[in-house]
Design a protein around this motif. Structure first.
Motif, PDB file in Angstrom:
ATOM      1  N   LEU A   1      -2.294  -9.610  -6.819  1.00 34.34           N
ATOM      2  CA  LEU A   1      -2.718  -8.280  -6.437  1.00 34.34           C
ATOM      3  C   LEU A   1      -1.475  -7.414  -6.197  1.00 34.34           C
ATOM      4  CD1 LEU A   1      -5.539  -7.204  -5.966  1.00 34.34           C
ATOM      5  CD2 LEU A   1      -5.304  -7.778  -3.556  1.00 34.34           C
ATOM      6  N   VAL A   2      -1.376  -6.314  -6.909  1.00 36.93           N
ATOM      7  CA  VAL A   2      -0.283  -5.385  -6.642  1.00 36.93           C
ATOM      8  C   VAL A   2      -0.895  -4.062  -6.231  1.00 36.93           C
ATOM      9  CG1 VAL A   2       1.697  -4.160  -7.608  1.00 36.93           C
ATOM     10  CG2 VAL A   2       1.229  -6.497  -8.311  1.00 36.93           C
ATOM     11  N   GLY A   3      -0.495  -3.563  -5.072  1.00 42.36           N
ATOM     12  CA  GLY A   3      -1.047  -2.309  -4.590  1.00 42.36           C
ATOM     13  C   GLY A   3       0.059  -1.320  -4.338  1.00 42.36           C
ATOM     14  N   SER A   4      -0.258  -0.048  -4.487  1.00 43.88           N
ATOM     15  CA  SER A   4       0.721   0.951  -4.087  1.00 43.88           C
ATOM     16  C   SER A   4      -0.018   2.079  -3.400  1.00 43.88           C
ATOM     17  CB  SER A   4       1.491   1.464  -5.300  1.00 43.88           C
ATOM     18  OG  SER A   4       0.637   2.163  -6.157  1.00 43.88           O
ATOM     19  N   GLY A   5       0.699   2.850  -2.619  1.00 42.10           N
ATOM     20  CA  GLY A   5       0.032   3.935  -1.921  1.00 42.10           C
ATOM     21  C   GLY A   5       0.985   4.684  -1.027  1.00 42.10           C
ATOM     22  N   ASN A   6       0.461   5.735  -0.437  1.00 45.95           N
ATOM     23  CA  ASN A   6       1.241   6.555   0.465  1.00 45.95           C
ATOM     24  C   ASN A   6       0.661   6.395   1.868  1.00 45.95           C
ATOM     25  OD1 ASN A   6       2.400   8.557   1.933  1.00 45.95           O
ATOM     26  ND2 ASN A   6       2.143  10.139   0.385  1.00 45.95           N
ATOM     27  N   PRO A   7       1.411   5.780   2.781  1.00 42.02           N
ATOM     28  CA  PRO A   7       0.832   5.421   4.081  1.00 42.02           C
ATOM     29  C   PRO A   7       0.375   6.638   4.882  1.00 42.02           C
ATOM     30  CG  PRO A   7       3.205   5.087   4.082  1.00 42.02           C
ATOM     31  CD  PRO A   7       2.810   5.401   2.672  1.00 42.02           C
ATOM     32  N   GLU A   8       0.863   7.819   4.544  1.00 46.79           N
ATOM     33  CA  GLU A   8       0.439   8.988   5.311  1.00 46.79           C
ATOM     34  C   GLU A   8      -0.988   9.376   4.999  1.00 46.79           C
ATOM     35  OE1 GLU A   8       2.903  12.278   5.605  1.00 46.79           O
ATOM     36  OE2 GLU A   8       4.665  11.110   6.153  1.00 46.79           O
ATOM     37  N   GLU A   9      -1.580   8.761   3.988  1.00 44.56           N
ATOM     38  CA  GLU A   9      -2.936   9.139   3.640  1.00 44.56           C
ATOM     39  C   GLU A   9      -3.950   8.128   4.120  1.00 44.56           C
ATOM     40  OE1 GLU A   9      -2.895   9.954  -0.463  1.00 44.56           O
ATOM     41  OE2 GLU A   9      -1.806  11.806  -0.149  1.00 44.56           O
ATOM     42  N   GLY A  10      -3.495   7.160   4.864  1.00 43.60           N
ATOM     43  CA  GLY A  10      -4.445   6.197   5.377  1.00 43.60           C
ATOM     44  C   GLY A  10      -3.789   4.846   5.452  1.00 43.60           C
ATOM     45  N   GLU A  11      -4.157   4.099   6.489  1.00 40.26           N
ATOM     46  CA  GLU A  11      -3.544   2.797   6.685  1.00 40.26           C
ATOM     47  C   GLU A  11      -4.366   1.745   5.961  1.00 40.26           C
ATOM     48  OE1 GLU A  11      -1.241   2.371   9.890  1.00 40.26           O
ATOM     49  OE2 GLU A  11      -0.818   4.397   9.239  1.00 40.26           O
ATOM     50  N   LEU A  12      -3.756   0.610   5.829  1.00 36.84           N
ATOM     51  CA  LEU A  12      -4.445  -0.507   5.214  1.00 36.84           C
ATOM     52  C   LEU A  12      -4.858  -1.460   6.326  1.00 36.84           C
ATOM     53  CD1 LEU A  12      -4.767  -0.614   2.242  1.00 36.84           C
ATOM     54  CD2 LEU A  12      -2.839  -2.137   2.104  1.00 36.84           C
ATOM     55  N   ARG A  13      -5.993  -2.082   6.177  1.00 41.84           N
ATOM     56  CA  ARG A  13      -6.415  -3.018   7.216  1.00 41.84           C
ATOM     57  C   ARG A  13      -5.494  -4.223   7.255  1.00 41.84           C
ATOM     58  NH1 ARG A  13     -12.413  -4.441   6.232  1.00 41.84           N
ATOM     59  NH2 ARG A  13     -11.778  -4.516   4.064  1.00 41.84           N
ATOM     60  N   PRO A  14      -5.235  -4.749   8.441  1.00 44.23           N
ATOM     61  CA  PRO A  14      -4.320  -5.881   8.559  1.00 44.23           C
ATOM     62  C   PRO A  14      -4.739  -7.065   7.694  1.00 44.23           C
ATOM     63  CG  PRO A  14      -4.887  -5.049  10.726  1.00 44.23           C
ATOM     64  CD  PRO A  14      -5.696  -4.268   9.748  1.00 44.23           C
ATOM     65  N   GLN A  15      -6.047  -7.285   7.555  1.00 39.74           N
ATOM     66  CA  GLN A  15      -6.502  -8.401   6.732  1.00 39.74           C
ATOM     67  C   GLN A  15      -5.998  -8.261   5.306  1.00 39.74           C
ATOM     68  OE1 GLN A  15      -8.359  -6.438   8.642  1.00 39.74           O
ATOM     69  NE2 GLN A  15     -10.393  -7.267   8.976  1.00 39.74           N
ATOM     70  N   LEU A  16      -6.047  -7.021   4.810  1.00 37.76           N
ATOM     71  CA  LEU A  16      -5.625  -6.795   3.433  1.00 37.76           C
ATOM     72  C   LEU A  16      -4.105  -6.883   3.335  1.00 37.76           C
ATOM     73  CD1 LEU A  16      -6.465  -6.226   0.585  1.00 37.76           C
ATOM     74  CD2 LEU A  16      -6.460  -3.819   1.070  1.00 37.76           C
ATOM     75  N   LEU A  17      -3.424  -6.328   4.334  1.00 42.56           N
ATOM     76  CA  LEU A  17      -1.961  -6.386   4.346  1.00 42.56           C
ATOM     77  C   LEU A  17      -1.478  -7.819   4.198  1.00 42.56           C
ATOM     78  CD1 LEU A  17      -0.879  -3.969   7.206  1.00 42.56           C
ATOM     79  CD2 LEU A  17      -0.361  -3.774   4.787  1.00 42.56           C
TER      80      LEU A  17
END
Lengths: 540, 337
Positions: free
Chosen positions: B176-192
């Motif tokens: 799984l490769v993910g990318s994103g901008n953290p200022e637009e929403g956090e990722l749940r710890p489970q997914l992290l």
């Protein structure tokens, strides 16, 4: 000559390289000019366009009719000309993401997003990010221009290294974090040179590109009164003088910055303000959740409809609906074998979903207790956000003080963003309560329109002393506040009034009654207590 | 149809490129999360990786099963005695934000159902991505139900579909490769926690780097073929290096002393669970293999600590210290500066 007209010509000249534009204001004249100049056709894409129509899918109705699979390839695969996104601020993020992905993969269309948003509504960032121009076209004046010759020149136009460097320095000085606009600026400069009949980009072309592409995205802004020696607020690496007497990239960057400054004398602050409050995906999450009734959540029966845009066909119910009609259909269409299912038989599943709640804090930042109060409110926002990943709820923060109310933190789910926006909070001054109530109503309204549920939380002692018109008149201020409170009640937004005064019979209580709010006296409110109460209210 | 930007030509994102390469050396590292500003080349890098990956041998089924590992095959492949084999590039599949559950998991093939009256399974993106990469841009904006589903599959390596009267299970071993901008929403710890490595992507602050990026990008877009040809040699070198590292991976020695220090580091940082330590060990080993070392050293650990652990630290909403700073501090304490 209006800049919009020039941008129009550049876009017509290099429609696939410059990728497109985001337009504000009345765009009719600009669009017809662009169509005429570029000779491209125009597809209108409304914000409610189906995902299937964009990305392609099997056309169920046509397939049934013909008995052989019929595919719809989708607009993104077919479109060749201009893709006009009307009301782009309402375009849901999932649609925008599909369009952006197609652009990344080199789709041959040009995206023209017409952004009709007000306040801090705007077209999805992933699209703004990918097009060259952000234009206000309300002042568009047609330009008599022929781009035929320029089109032949364009492929051979060269850019001197020092201009590339100058544009990059300008982008850095303006605080841009994305490199895409710098690439776009390069292309715009090249198109500008071709338009002027030259084969090499010169400083004026670079100036135009900086004004059209980089300036509208500026995040930091070098002060206008700055000495020429000190154009950028950041320390810049040694420019490295060139020997041939041509201006160094640093000089050029200075001049480009000057050009940028000169181009935006008014409306600049407002534009910067918008940029600084880096927009979250407002058009995204909410708009998606409106559709979500057909996509996720707990199952809640079926209804008639077509299985597209993510709605799921309920096979059993479809068959059940088709069953009674079989004898009749067999009679009218005896050739076809097997079960005859027609479009009206389709049943799709429905799902029930909890909608996302947005807690809007409206904090009284006036007077002497302001600092303490703001700090606790900030703590409460952060604690709530730390919790929010569980429920995917959002928070916003409005502070009212002095003469007005200010939206310090637009609805967000991001702890990181909250920390950044709330790093230093203003405090002190009068209490413009009416302004605070009105601002929170505005935000609540936006949340609602995006499909969410707003919850307004007031933290105040209710002692208004600044009237709606900004005068310090206690009686008028209270009257205005109560009028605003009644309006809030009519709007029917859930509200929580946290009274910070020592008495329980003060003006805050009366206001709470006027606005139909839940009243909560909490004279020594701290972050933990507030967040616990709001948390409970959000889940209620 | 369109050429992709060459991986080797990406400038100014060394940590990201290295992390991506390591996931190619050892897929068990378990994916990568790239968080940072827009327009810094995150997506470009991931998509460019596809062209670098070596080919795999696969059966001819829809899930391109591994002929050498029966335990990771679909039912059909396991039952048949002989396989028709083919060579395939390692798949890199884009998961678009608006993707529906049907599209991700696979669903009843409507076309067949409607025109032939047959009940058959139409494999989704997870099937396509089996043995390869699933790339989610803007992963933090992905809808929750899709996130849950990805978590489940990434953990089990298998996709189980029980819907529309279908009952299908097929292998879905995905990175799984993910990318994103953290200022637009956090990722749940489970997914992290599911991502092996995480990288903070920043905009370069040097004019020189900008100029280089802009020039290359522009050159590529004006003449994709010519530009790619210019970089073909470097691409080839990197590709060979990955293949070599993959072969060497199992022979790289991990001394107990290094394992102990990795454990000490994780304890010092109070990371949740063992996944962090395991990833750190694997990442350090992949790095050693990629660099042609015979044995993992403290230096490899040091260099992979931030990427392996920064997303696994417990966060205190009222603590301002960045994860990377905390890791640097712990590394200095445990491994010495």
């Amino acid at each position: 000559m209006s800049e919009a007209a020039l941008a129009c010509a550049l876009l017509a000249l290099d429609p696939t390289g410059l990728k497109g534009a985001v337009l504000k204001g009345d765009a009719a004249a600009f669009l017809s000019a662009l169509k005429q100049l570029s000779g491209r056709t125009c597809h209108r894409v409304p914000p409610h366009i189906g995902i299937d129509r964009l990305a392609g899918a099997i056309d169920v109705a046509a397939t049934l009719k013909s008995g052989a699979p019929v595919h719809d390839h989708g607009l993104l695969a077919e479109a060749r000309g201009l893709l006009l996104l009307t009301s782009a601020e309402r375009l849901p993020l999932d649609r925008a993401a599909l369009i952006a992905a197609a652009m990344d993969h080199g789709a041959p269309f040009t995206v023209i997003a017409h952004d009709e948003g007000i306040d801090d509504e705007h077209a999805p960032m992933i699209l703004i990010e990918r097009v060259a121009f952000l234009l206000d076209v309300s002042t568009y004046e047609p330009l008599d221009i022929d781009i035929g010759a320029a089109r032949a020149l364009l492929p051979s136009v060269v850019i001197p290294d020092r201009i590339t460097e100058g544009l990059c320095q300008t982008a850095l000085a303006l605080g841009l974090s994305s490199i895409r606009p710098a690439v776009m600026a390069l292309r715009a400069a090249r198109a500008a040179a071709a338009l002027d009949g030259r084969l090499a980009v010169d400083d004026d072309d670079a100036g135009l590109a900086a004004r059209l592409v980089l300036a509208p995205r500026a995040v930091t802004y070098p002060a206008v009164e700055d000495e020429p020696e000190q154009p950028a607020p950041q320390d810049q690496p040694d420019p490295g003088d060139t020997e041939d007497g041509a201006p160094t990239p640093q000089d050029l960057a200075d001049r480009l910055l000057d050009a940028v400054k000169a181009s935006l004398p008014e409306g600049l602050l407002a534009a910067l303000e918008r940029n600084l409050r880096q927009p979250a995906s407002r058009s995204g999450a909410g708009a998606v959740s409106q559709k979500a009734g057909l996509r996720r959540g707990r199952p809640a029966g079926t209804r008639q409809g077509e299985p597209k845009n993510g709605a799921r066909l309920s096979l059993i119910d479809t068959l059940r609906a088709a069953a009674p009609w079989q004898p009749l259909r067999r009679r009218s269409n005896p050739v076809r074998k097997g079960l005859q299912v027609e479009k009206p038989d389709f049943r799709i599943r429905r799902f029930k979903e909890k909608r996302e709640t947005t807690a809007i804090f409206a904090v009284d930042a006036s007077g002497s207790a302001a600092l303490h109060r703001m700090a606790e409110a900030k703590g409460a926002v952060e604690l709530l956000l730390a919790d929010c990943y569980v429920r995917r709820d959002r928070t916003a923060l409005i502070a009212f003080r002095g003469k007005q109310a200010e939206l310090l933190l637009p609805p967000t789910r991001s702890l990181q963003r909250a920390k950044k926006s709330l790093a230093d909070l203003p405090g002190g001054g009068g209490t413009p309560l009416a302004a605070g109530i009105e601002q929170s109503m505005l935000v609540a309204d936006q949340v609602r329109r995006a499909g969410g549920v707003p919850l307004i939380v007031f933290l105040t002692d209710g002692k208004a002393n600044i009237a709606r018109d900004g005068t310090a008149d206690r009686a008028a201020a209270l009257r205005d506040a109560e009028a605003a409170a009644r309006a809030l009640r009519i709007a029917g937004v859930r509200t929580l009034m946290i009274d910070l005064s020592d008495t329980r019979t003060g003006p805050a209580r009366r206001l709470a009654e006027a606005m139909g709010a839940d009243y909560l006296p909490l004279p020594h409110a701290d972050a933990t207590k507030i967040s616990a109460r709001v948390n409970a209210a959000m889940q209620a | 149809m369109t050429l992709r930007y060459p991986f080797s030509a990406i400038a100014g994102q060394d940590e990201l490129l290295q992390a991506l390469l390591l996931t190619a050396v050892d897929p068990l590292i378990g994916g990568l999360l790239a968080f940072g500003d827009r327009g810094t080349g995150k997506s470009t890098a991931v998509r460019a990786l596809a062209a670098l990956l070596p080919e795999i041998r696969a059966t001819s089924c829809a899930y391109h099963c591994d002929p050498d590992s029966p335990s990771a095959q679909c039912d059909a492949c396991r039952k048949s005695a002989t396989h028709k084999l083919r060579k395939l590039p390692i798949p890199v599949v884009d998961l678009p934000l608006g993707a529906t559950e049907d599209r991700v998991l696979g669903a009843l093939n409507l076309e067949r159902a409607l025109s032939h009256g047959e009940k058959s399974f139409e494999p989704g993106l997870l099937a396509q991505a089996n043995r390869g990469y699933l790339y989610v841009d803007e992963v933090n904006l992905l809808e929750d139900h899709i996130v849950d589903l990805l978590l489940d599959v990434a953990a089990s390596g298998e996709n189980v579909v029980e819907r529309d009267g279908l009952s299908v299970r097929h292998p879905a071993r995905i990175v799984l490769v993910g990318s994103g901008n953290p200022e637009e929403g956090e990722l749940r710890p489970q997914l992290l926690d599911r991502f092996g490595l995480s990288v903070e992507v920043r905009t370069p602050t040097e004019v020189k780097t900008w100029v280089e990026i802009v020039k290359r990008r522009d050159a590529f877009e004006r003449d994709p073929e010519g530009f790619s040809a210019q970089w073909a040699k470097q691409e080839d070198q990197t590709r060979r290096r990955i293949v070599k590292a993959r072969k060497a991976l199992n022979d790289v020695e991990v001394p107990d002393s290094v394992l102990e220090r990795a454990a000490a580091l994780c304890i010092n940082l109070k990371t949740d669970g063992l996944r962090g330590q395991l990833t750190l060990m694997r990442a350090a080993r992949a790095l050693a293999a990629y660099e042609g070392a015979k044995r993992v050293t403290d230096d490899h650990l040091k260099r992979m600590a931030a990427a392996s652990l920064r997303h696994r630290l417990r966060r205190n909403p009222l603590d301002e210290t960045g994860s990377t700073t905390r890791i640097t501090r712990a590394v200095a304490e445990v491994l010495g500066a």
